[in-house]
Design a protein around this motif. Structure first.
Motif, mmCIF file in Angstrom:
data_model
loop_
_atom_site.group_PDB
_atom_site.id
_atom_site.type_symbol
_atom_site.label_atom_id
_atom_site.label_comp_id
_atom_site.label_asym_id
_atom_site.label_seq_id
_atom_site.Cartn_x
_atom_site.Cartn_y
_atom_site.Cartn_z
ATOM 1 N N HIS A 98 0.806 -1.142 -0.097
ATOM 2 C CA HIS A 98 0.043 -0.100 0.129
ATOM 3 C C HIS A 98 0.772 1.394 0.128
ATOM 4 O O HIS A 98 1.850 1.337 0.584
ATOM 5 N N GLY A 99 0.163 2.209 -0.635
ATOM 6 C CA GLY A 99 0.943 3.658 -0.787
ATOM 7 C C GLY A 99 1.018 3.762 -2.267
ATOM 8 O O GLY A 99 1.085 2.960 -2.988
ATOM 9 N N PRO A 100 1.112 5.189 -2.860
ATOM 10 C CA PRO A 100 1.110 5.279 -4.153
ATOM 11 C C PRO A 100 2.578 5.264 -4.700
ATOM 12 O O PRO A 100 3.219 6.236 -5.156
ATOM 13 N N THR A 101 3.046 4.011 -5.005
ATOM 14 C CA THR A 101 4.378 3.665 -5.431
ATOM 15 C C THR A 101 4.363 3.131 -6.893
ATOM 16 O O THR A 101 5.524 3.122 -7.120
ATOM 17 N N VAL A 102 3.374 2.587 -7.494
ATOM 18 C CA VAL A 102 3.442 1.773 -8.586
ATOM 19 C C VAL A 102 3.496 2.676 -9.992
ATOM 20 O O VAL A 102 2.664 3.785 -10.142
ATOM 21 N N ASP A 103 4.585 2.413 -10.688
ATOM 22 C CA ASP A 103 4.720 3.275 -12.035
ATOM 23 C C ASP A 103 3.865 2.665 -13.241
ATOM 24 O O ASP A 103 3.921 1.386 -13.353
ATOM 25 N N ILE A 142 6.404 -6.053 -9.046
ATOM 26 C CA ILE A 142 6.704 -6.669 -7.642
ATOM 27 C C ILE A 142 8.123 -6.026 -7.248
ATOM 28 O O ILE A 142 8.397 -5.762 -6.174
ATOM 29 N N ALA A 143 8.899 -6.603 -8.168
ATOM 30 C CA ALA A 143 10.279 -6.505 -7.824
ATOM 31 C C ALA A 143 10.806 -5.115 -7.676
ATOM 32 O O ALA A 143 11.638 -4.780 -6.621
ATOM 33 N N ARG A 144 10.394 -4.152 -8.341
ATOM 34 C CA ARG A 144 10.718 -2.879 -8.201
ATOM 35 C C ARG A 144 10.286 -2.188 -6.554
ATOM 36 O O ARG A 144 10.933 -1.780 -6.005
ATOM 37 N N CYS A 145 9.058 -2.601 -6.223
ATOM 38 C CA CYS A 145 8.341 -2.349 -4.939
ATOM 39 C C CYS A 145 9.339 -2.948 -3.975
ATOM 40 O O CYS A 145 9.635 -2.394 -2.711
ATOM 41 N N LEU A 146 9.501 -4.170 -4.054
ATOM 42 C CA LEU A 146 10.049 -5.095 -3.003
ATOM 43 C C LEU A 146 11.539 -4.644 -2.803
ATOM 44 O O LEU A 146 12.090 -4.865 -1.627
ATOM 45 N N SER A 147 12.152 -4.235 -3.817
ATOM 46 C CA SER A 147 13.492 -3.533 -3.791
ATOM 47 C C SER A 147 13.959 -2.732 -2.573
ATOM 48 O O SER A 147 14.925 -2.500 -1.908
ATOM 49 N N VAL A 148 12.843 -1.858 -2.677
ATOM 50 C CA VAL A 148 12.965 -0.680 -1.663
ATOM 51 C C VAL A 148 12.768 -1.303 -0.270
ATOM 52 O O VAL A 148 13.669 -0.701 0.641
ATOM 53 N N VAL A 149 11.980 -2.114 -0.330
ATOM 54 C CA VAL A 149 11.719 -2.665 1.330
ATOM 55 C C VAL A 149 12.839 -3.634 1.733
ATOM 56 O O VAL A 149 13.418 -3.599 2.693
ATOM 57 N N VAL A 150 13.580 -4.319 0.670
ATOM 58 C CA VAL A 150 14.666 -5.201 1.164
ATOM 59 C C VAL A 150 15.976 -4.293 1.473
ATOM 60 O O VAL A 150 16.954 -4.317 2.243
#
Length: 308
Positions: free
Chosen positions: A161-166, A237-245
């Protein structure tokens, strides 16, 4: 060495959109599913009746620990829940406790999954575990040194959640129109990285209406349109997950939810993710969890053990 079962201490529930799974846990955090009952998601009274029916199969239990998809404000007790209508906007723990006359603890289902994986799953013994859910929604939970991270307002690990998707996935696909999430934001990964998000992307790219498992099956057979859809899906998915990782530095990222069964898809996500993060992992970082099917109950039992 012979061990004996612990004292039974809690009735544990995994509240899903279709079924309620239940079992009795002991003070070692061990649990076996006793049964499951249909979840009457539109009626709170029928929901309580379902819990009472399950409790009758667990005589003597006076504490309830629930795994439930949603967020639960620790200050107000109010729940925000998308898939069980009769619980949304209620003080679920307090109202269930009052109706059934027992202590009730509620934990987000992704948090329960992460706990289960950290204690007895694929991430057992790891210091930092970020368990993610890829199913009907996108969720996550963080466990550090065996303890669940509980953030301000009851929120932690909610990377969906959050406005993160390109909308173009970094320029590799045509943009889709703004997608409003059930949380109220526009541009959440939850709308794109879930099973229903996969179906949306396939229709957006190719004008074909397919179920998620049809897309993944066609992808494994090399069907061109599905290969393109999966490429875009994994990129999001990978783009968003990379920030968390990069933020958390987890030792392992176990995957739960329906898409965890697609091992080739998880492997593709792992490969793409590792190309985007700063730390270099010689072995897989994103892996299917061992508790994809029972993580809710197992995590609820671990919570009950600690609450007692």
């Amino acid at each position: 060495m012979v061990t004996t079962p612990g004292e039974m201490l809690a009735a544990c529930f995994d509240i899903g959109g279709t079924f309620i799974k239940f079992g009795a846990s002991d003070d070692f955090g061990q649990i076996t599913e006793i049964g499951r009952i249909a979840n009457p998601i539109h009626s709170f009274e029928l929901f309580l009746a379902a819990l009472r029916a399950a409790m009758q199969q667990m005589p003597g239990e006076t504490t309830i620990s629930m795994s439930l998809a949603g967020t639960f404000d620790p200050a107000s007790g109010l729940a925000t829940i998308a898939n069980v209508n009769c619980l949304h906007g209620r003080r679920v723990a307090q109202e269930v406790a009052q109706a059934l006359g027992c202590q009730v603890t509620i934990t987000n289902d992704a948090d329960c999954f992460a706990l289960a994986e950290a204690h007895s799953g694929i991430a057992k013994g790891k210091s930092i575990v970020f368990g993610i859910i890829l199913g009907s929604g996108v969720g996550g939970g963080v466990v550090i040194d065996g303890k669940l991270l509980r953030g301000f307002g009851g929120i932690a690990g909610e990377w969906g959640h959050g406005p993160t998707v390109d909308p173009t996935a970094g320029g590799i696909s045509k943009a889709f129109p703004p997608q409003v999430c059930e949380c109220g934001q526009v541009g959440c990964l939850d709308k794109i990285g879930s099973a229903r998000g996969l179906e949306f992307l396939h229709h957006h790219l190719h004008g074909q209406t397919l179920q998620s498992f049809d897309v993944t099956e066609n992808w494994k057979r090399g069907q061109h349109e599905s290969v393109q859809t999966i490429t875009v899906f994994v990129e999001h998915i990978a783009r968003c997950l990379s920030v968390v990782v990069n933020t958390l530095g987890p030792d392992l990222v176990p995957v739960g939810g329906g898409l965890a069964a697609e091992t080739a898809l998880v492997a593709l996500l792992d490969k793409k993710l590792r190309s985007y993060i700063l730390a270099k992992h010689d072995t897989a970082l994103v892996v299917p969890g061992l508790h994809a099917s029972d993580g809710g109950l197992k995590g609820a039992a671990l919570v009950a053990m600690r609450v007692r």
